[in-house]
Design a protein around this motif. Structure first.
Motif, PDB file in Angstrom:
ATOM      1  N   GLU A  49      14.053  -5.854   3.831  1.00 10.70           N
ATOM      2  CA  GLU A  49      13.561  -6.024   2.465  1.00 10.70           C
ATOM      3  C   GLU A  49      13.642  -4.672   1.756  1.00 10.70           C
ATOM      4  OE1 GLU A  49       9.754  -7.936   1.868  1.00 10.70           O
ATOM      5  OE2 GLU A  49       9.926  -8.773   3.888  1.00 10.70           O
ATOM      6  N   ASP A  52      11.619   2.047   0.037  1.00  7.43           N
ATOM      7  CA  ASP A  52      11.690   3.249  -0.772  1.00  7.43           C
ATOM      8  C   ASP A  52      12.396   4.356   0.005  1.00  7.43           C
ATOM      9  OD1 ASP A  52      11.111   4.231  -3.303  1.00  7.43           O
ATOM     10  OD2 ASP A  52       9.351   5.329  -2.593  1.00  7.43           O
ATOM     11  N   PRO A  55      10.799   8.909   0.574  1.00  5.89           N
ATOM     12  CA  PRO A  55       9.998   9.410   1.705  1.00  5.89           C
ATOM     13  C   PRO A  55      10.843   9.741   2.933  1.00  5.89           C
ATOM     14  CG  PRO A  55       8.997   7.438   0.774  1.00  5.89           C
ATOM     15  CD  PRO A  55      10.361   7.563   0.157  1.00  5.89           C
ATOM     16  N   LYS A  58      11.279  13.295   3.379  1.00 10.62           N
ATOM     17  CA  LYS A  58      10.043  14.081   3.247  1.00 10.62           C
ATOM     18  C   LYS A  58       9.035  13.616   4.300  1.00 10.62           C
ATOM     19  CE  LYS A  58      11.129  14.256  -1.687  1.00 10.62           C
ATOM     20  NZ  LYS A  58      12.100  13.158  -1.780  1.00 10.62           N
ATOM     21  N   SER A  59       8.127  12.702   3.959  1.00  8.87           N
ATOM     22  CA  SER A  59       7.067  12.280   4.888  1.00  8.87           C
ATOM     23  C   SER A  59       7.618  11.839   6.242  1.00  8.87           C
ATOM     24  CB  SER A  59       6.277  11.104   4.310  1.00  8.87           C
ATOM     25  OG  SER A  59       6.012  11.281   2.968  1.00  8.87           O
ATOM     26  N   LEU A  62       8.636  14.668   8.408  1.00  9.74           N
ATOM     27  CA  LEU A  62       7.468  15.452   8.808  1.00  9.74           C
ATOM     28  C   LEU A  62       6.613  14.698   9.828  1.00  9.74           C
ATOM     29  CD1 LEU A  62       6.389  16.931   5.345  1.00  9.74           C
ATOM     30  CD2 LEU A  62       7.458  18.138   7.256  1.00  9.74           C
ATOM     31  N   ARG A  64       4.859  12.075   9.096  1.00  4.13           N
ATOM     32  CA  ARG A  64       3.635  11.583   8.455  1.00  4.13           C
ATOM     33  C   ARG A  64       3.740  10.127   8.035  1.00  4.13           C
ATOM     34  NH1 ARG A  64       0.678  16.086   4.885  1.00  4.13           N
ATOM     35  NH2 ARG A  64       1.354  17.949   5.998  1.00  4.13           N
ATOM     36  N   ALA A  65       4.935   9.571   8.127  1.00  6.79           N
ATOM     37  CA  ALA A  65       5.104   8.147   7.830  1.00  6.79           C
ATOM     38  C   ALA A  65       6.263   7.654   8.683  1.00  6.79           C
ATOM     39  CB  ALA A  65       5.410   7.945   6.345  1.00  6.79           C
ATOM     40  N   ARG A  69       8.070   1.829   7.584  1.00  6.53           N
ATOM     41  CA  ARG A  69       6.871   1.505   6.805  1.00  6.53           C
ATOM     42  C   ARG A  69       6.955   2.098   5.407  1.00  6.53           C
ATOM     43  NH1 ARG A  69       1.975   0.207   9.626  1.00  6.53           N
ATOM     44  NH2 ARG A  69       0.852   1.600   8.241  1.00  6.53           N
ATOM     45  N   THR A  70       8.107   1.911   4.758  1.00  4.24           N
ATOM     46  CA  THR A  70       8.226   2.372   3.370  1.00  4.24           C
ATOM     47  C   THR A  70       8.656   1.221   2.450  1.00  4.24           C
ATOM     48  OG1 THR A  70      10.562   3.041   3.379  1.00  4.24           O
ATOM     49  CG2 THR A  70       8.988   4.633   4.243  1.00  4.24           C
ATOM     50  N   LEU A  71       8.353  -0.010   2.861  1.00  7.34           N
ATOM     51  CA  LEU A  71       8.730  -1.158   2.025  1.00  7.34           C
ATOM     52  C   LEU A  71       8.124  -1.012   0.630  1.00  7.34           C
ATOM     53  CD1 LEU A  71       8.308  -4.148   4.500  1.00  7.34           C
ATOM     54  CD2 LEU A  71      10.427  -3.044   3.756  1.00  7.34           C
ATOM     55  N   LEU A  72       8.924  -1.346  -0.364  1.00  8.97           N
ATOM     56  CA  LEU A  72       8.454  -1.190  -1.746  1.00  8.97           C
ATOM     57  C   LEU A  72       7.403  -2.238  -2.083  1.00  8.97           C
ATOM     58  CD1 LEU A  72      11.866  -0.476  -3.453  1.00  8.97           C
ATOM     59  CD2 LEU A  72       9.849   0.984  -3.670  1.00  8.97           C
ATOM     60  N   PRO A  73       6.356  -1.829  -2.789  1.00  4.68           N
ATOM     61  CA  PRO A  73       5.380  -2.826  -3.239  1.00  4.68           C
ATOM     62  C   PRO A  73       6.012  -3.775  -4.251  1.00  4.68           C
ATOM     63  CG  PRO A  73       4.921  -0.674  -4.214  1.00  4.68           C
ATOM     64  CD  PRO A  73       6.016  -0.475  -3.218  1.00  4.68           C
TER      65      PRO A  73
ATOM     66  N   ARG B   2       1.269  -2.175   0.750  1.00  7.16           N
ATOM     67  CA  ARG B   2       2.379  -1.324   0.299  1.00  7.16           C
ATOM     68  C   ARG B   2       2.024  -0.630  -1.016  1.00  7.16           C
ATOM     69  NH1 ARG B   2       7.168  -5.767   0.349  1.00  7.16           N
ATOM     70  NH2 ARG B   2       6.879  -6.563   2.468  1.00  7.16           N
ATOM     71  N   LEU B   3       2.456   0.604  -1.145  1.00  6.33           N
ATOM     72  CA  LEU B   3       2.268   1.294  -2.416  1.00  6.33           C
ATOM     73  C   LEU B   3       3.399   2.294  -2.629  1.00  6.33           C
ATOM     74  CD1 LEU B   3       0.721   4.455  -2.058  1.00  6.33           C
ATOM     75  CD2 LEU B   3      -0.666   2.904  -0.739  1.00  6.33           C
ATOM     76  N   LEU B  33       2.068  14.009  -0.952  1.00  4.84           N
ATOM     77  CA  LEU B  33       2.580  13.170   0.128  1.00  4.84           C
ATOM     78  C   LEU B  33       1.641  11.975   0.246  1.00  4.84           C
ATOM     79  CD1 LEU B  33       3.602  15.536   3.082  1.00  4.84           C
ATOM     80  CD2 LEU B  33       5.096  14.292   1.525  1.00  4.84           C
ATOM     81  N   PRO B  36       3.182   5.276   2.504  1.00  2.08           N
ATOM     82  CA  PRO B  36       3.654   4.140   1.690  1.00  2.08           C
ATOM     83  C   PRO B  36       3.133   2.789   2.166  1.00  2.08           C
ATOM     84  CG  PRO B  36       5.497   5.404   2.608  1.00  2.08           C
ATOM     85  CD  PRO B  36       4.252   5.890   3.282  1.00  2.08           C
ATOM     86  N   GLN B  37       2.574   2.752   3.365  1.00  5.46           N
ATOM     87  CA  GLN B  37       2.015   1.484   3.849  1.00  5.46           C
ATOM     88  C   GLN B  37       0.636   1.752   4.452  1.00  5.46           C
ATOM     89  OE1 GLN B  37       4.993  -0.941   5.618  1.00  5.46           O
ATOM     90  NE2 GLN B  37       3.520  -2.333   6.539  1.00  5.46           N
ATOM     91  N   VAL B  60       0.543  -0.387  -6.689  1.00  3.97           N
ATOM     92  CA  VAL B  60       0.110  -1.052  -5.461  1.00  3.97           C
ATOM     93  C   VAL B  60       0.645  -2.469  -5.488  1.00  3.97           C
ATOM     94  CG1 VAL B  60      -1.878  -1.689  -4.053  1.00  3.97           C
ATOM     95  CG2 VAL B  60      -1.979   0.346  -5.483  1.00  3.97           C
ATOM     96  N   ASP B  61       1.036  -2.969  -4.334  1.00  3.86           N
ATOM     97  CA  ASP B  61       1.585  -4.315  -4.248  1.00  3.86           C
ATOM     98  C   ASP B  61       0.632  -5.327  -4.870  1.00  3.86           C
ATOM     99  OD1 ASP B  61       3.852  -5.750  -2.224  1.00  3.86           O
ATOM    100  OD2 ASP B  61       2.192  -7.002  -2.929  1.00  3.86           O
TER     101      ASP B  61
END
Lengths: 463, 74
Positions: A49, A52, A55, A58-59, A62, A64-65, A69-73, B2-3, B33, B36-37, B60-61
């Motif tokens: 799906e 984004d 990230p 970046k994240s 690093l 940090r993510a 887990r960067t699916l767009l809202p 998600r955001l 930073l 995102p989830q 936000v979703d």
């Protein structure tokens, strides 16, 4: 009189969106917001799906993510049919169908093309396939590179010091990894921001412990007996031992699937009018095919009607919304895509942001702050007007300069600015590299034909 | 949930990092930073951060928000 065909399209038409990333998603949401009740199909080559990408450099690097887990809202429920994991590989404009790689064909009444770009691969295919050699564009790329960095390589080589390459180098240093950056041009970011700012970016890298080598090309990568990269050969005759290599040489537009379709698509993107309608190869605008996002190239009234193609997050959102609006509007209700280019980058603890088209600028003036403090606003001038601005940790000024760009304010700035430091108030050459000499490639490419002079300039491919 | 933060808009006011520190963190003087989830347990804090952002840069979703009963017009 209302357009009955349009009413019918809105009620029961078929809209197909090729490209299921940021632009495709936001366009689809906008169509539903505009009351489109027909069938909506989103086609994406990746099996995911829409997610984004910013990230990922970046994240995610690093730690940090997670890359997955960067699916767009979502702004709303879409009620769409998703065809994910299968790329489009052909377009029949007469039959109004998109052909998929699995042989299926998908018919449309209106088509939106938002196929974006992909990372430019290392030109030597065998070397590019060595273990430890990466590019960074997709979620899978991000996950793989994050894993490689977490494993604690002895030295990372980043080839290309554009925004992505510089962000990767920054993440490496933050993780305590040794990193060499090899850049063919005179400094980092010079294609997008010019040599004056590139010099600041170079100091920033070196202060943070990056082994930055400019004016250098990587001539070859060498693997060991197990097929793992072990060294890179540089144009100055030296050899650098490294166990991770990130090829960061910009992007290529995903237009090959349109070859032979008759649409005006090529290595420079898909040409469209300011209303996002695609041109065919005869230069005639189509009625039913629209373009948005990184793959689009459209004339911008504010910048001499030059065709801009912008690989910017904000452009993908704004152009998608405009395209979706226009796809469902009568001709007098259509809107031009007049978004002022803007982007951001975060590297070595500094927030870099820009508006307008700095790469058109011939001069630059430091209007606020100073370069020595790494906190400043640089304003770009072109033919006596303000054409762009960049900030290093000074983003609250950017909106003001965006207004100056929109109002074609004179350059040099006629007013006295606040917070002026030692850099003074003097314009100096912005020092962009000669565009005829290849470097890593700017994020913005300009080609010149305008309605005022109906010249068609043919620029051969070969990127 | 998600955001996404529109970092073209973000001007580093750090309200989000104050209201939902497990999701948003300043990185340098001005950079941001974020996760995102975010975990579902952060829903309330994230909704507060989104509402408090002076430049309204946090999206936000909508479906996640609706689940929390926070959606303004869902």
């Amino acid at each position: 009189m209302p357009d009955t065909a349009l009413e019918q399209l809105k009620r029961s038409g078929r809209i197909v969106v090729v490209g299921a990333s940021l632009a495709g998603l936001r366009a689809a949401e906008t169509m539903r917001e505009k009351g489109f009740a027909g069938s909506l199909t989103l086609i994406g080559d990746e099996p995911y799906e829409p997610y984004d990408r910013p990230p990922l450099s970046k994240s995610v690097l690093l730690g940090r993510a997670d890359a997955d887990r960067t699916l767009l809202p979502r702004r709303r429920a879409l009620d769409a049919e998703w065809r994910l994991g299968v790329p489009a590989d052909g377009l029949d404009m007469a039959a109004r169908t998109v052909r998929l790689a699995d042989g299926d064909t998908v018919p449309y009444d209106r088509l939106l093309i938002a196929t974006g770009v992909r990372a430019r691969p290392w030109p030597n295919e065998a070397e590019g396939e060595l273990d430890g050699v990466f590019t960074l564009r997709t979620r899978d790329d991000g996950a793989a590179l994050a894993r490689a960095l977490a494993a604690g390589p002895r030295r990372v080589l980043v080839i290309g010091a554009g925004f992505t390459g510089s962000e990767i180098a920054s993440a490496c240093r933050e993780r305590g990894l040794e990193v060499t950056v090899a850049e063919r041009g005179d400094g980092p970011l010079v294609g997008a921001l010019g040599g004056v700012i590139g010099a600041v970016a170079a100091e920033l890298q070196r202060e943070h412990g990056v082994d930055l080598r400019t004016g250098i090309m990587v001539t070859g990568l060498e693997g060991d007996a197990t097929g793992r990269v072990r060294a890179a050969h540089l144009s100055d005759g030296t050899t650098l031992e490294c166990d991770v290599v990130v090829v960061s040489l910009g992007a290529q537009r995903n237009t090959e699937w349109l070859t032979g379709s008759g649409l005006g698509a090529g290595p420079r993107g898909i040409a469209c009018d300011a209303g996002c309608r695609a041109f065919d190869i005869r230069g005639i605008v189509t009625d039913d095919i629209y373009v948005a996002g990184d793959v689009a190239r459209s004339p911008h009234a504010l910048f001499g009607y030059q065709f801009l193609s912008l690989e910017h997050w904000g452009n993908a959102v704004a152009q998608a919304e405009t395209a979706a609006h226009n796809m469902l509007s009568e001709s007098t209700e259509r809107r031009p895509h007049l978004w002022v280019p803007a982007f951001w980058s975060s590297q070595f603890g500094v927030n870099i942001k820009s508006v307008g088209v700095p790469s058109m600028g011939t001069e630059i003036m430091i209007a606020q702050g100073s370069r020595a403090e790494r906190r400043f606003t640089g304003v770009y001038g072109y033919q006596g007007r303000v054409i762009g601005a960049v900030t290093f940790d000074n983003s609250r000024w950017l909106q003001f300069y965006e207004q100056q760009i929109e109002a074609t304010a004179p350059f040099p700035l006629p007013f006295t600015t606040v917070d002026r430091r030692s850099d003074g108030h003097k314009p100096m050459p912005a020092d962009f590299p000669d565009p005829s000499v290849p470097t890593h490639g700017p994020t913005i490419t300009l080609s010149g034909y305008s309605p005022a002079d109906r010249r068609i300039t043919f620029t051969p491919a070969g990127h | 949930m998600r955001l996404v933060v529109d970092l073209n808009r973000c001007q580093g006011y750090a309200q989000c990092a104050f209201l939902a520190p497990d999701v948003f963190a300043m990185h340098g003087d001005e950079g941001l930073l974020y996760d995102p989830q975010a975990e579902a347990a952060q829903r309330e804090r994230v909704a507060q951060a989104a509402a408090a952002c002076p430049v309204q840069a946090i999206l936000v979703d909508e479906l996640d928000l609706a689940a929390a009963g926070e959606a303004p017009d869902a």
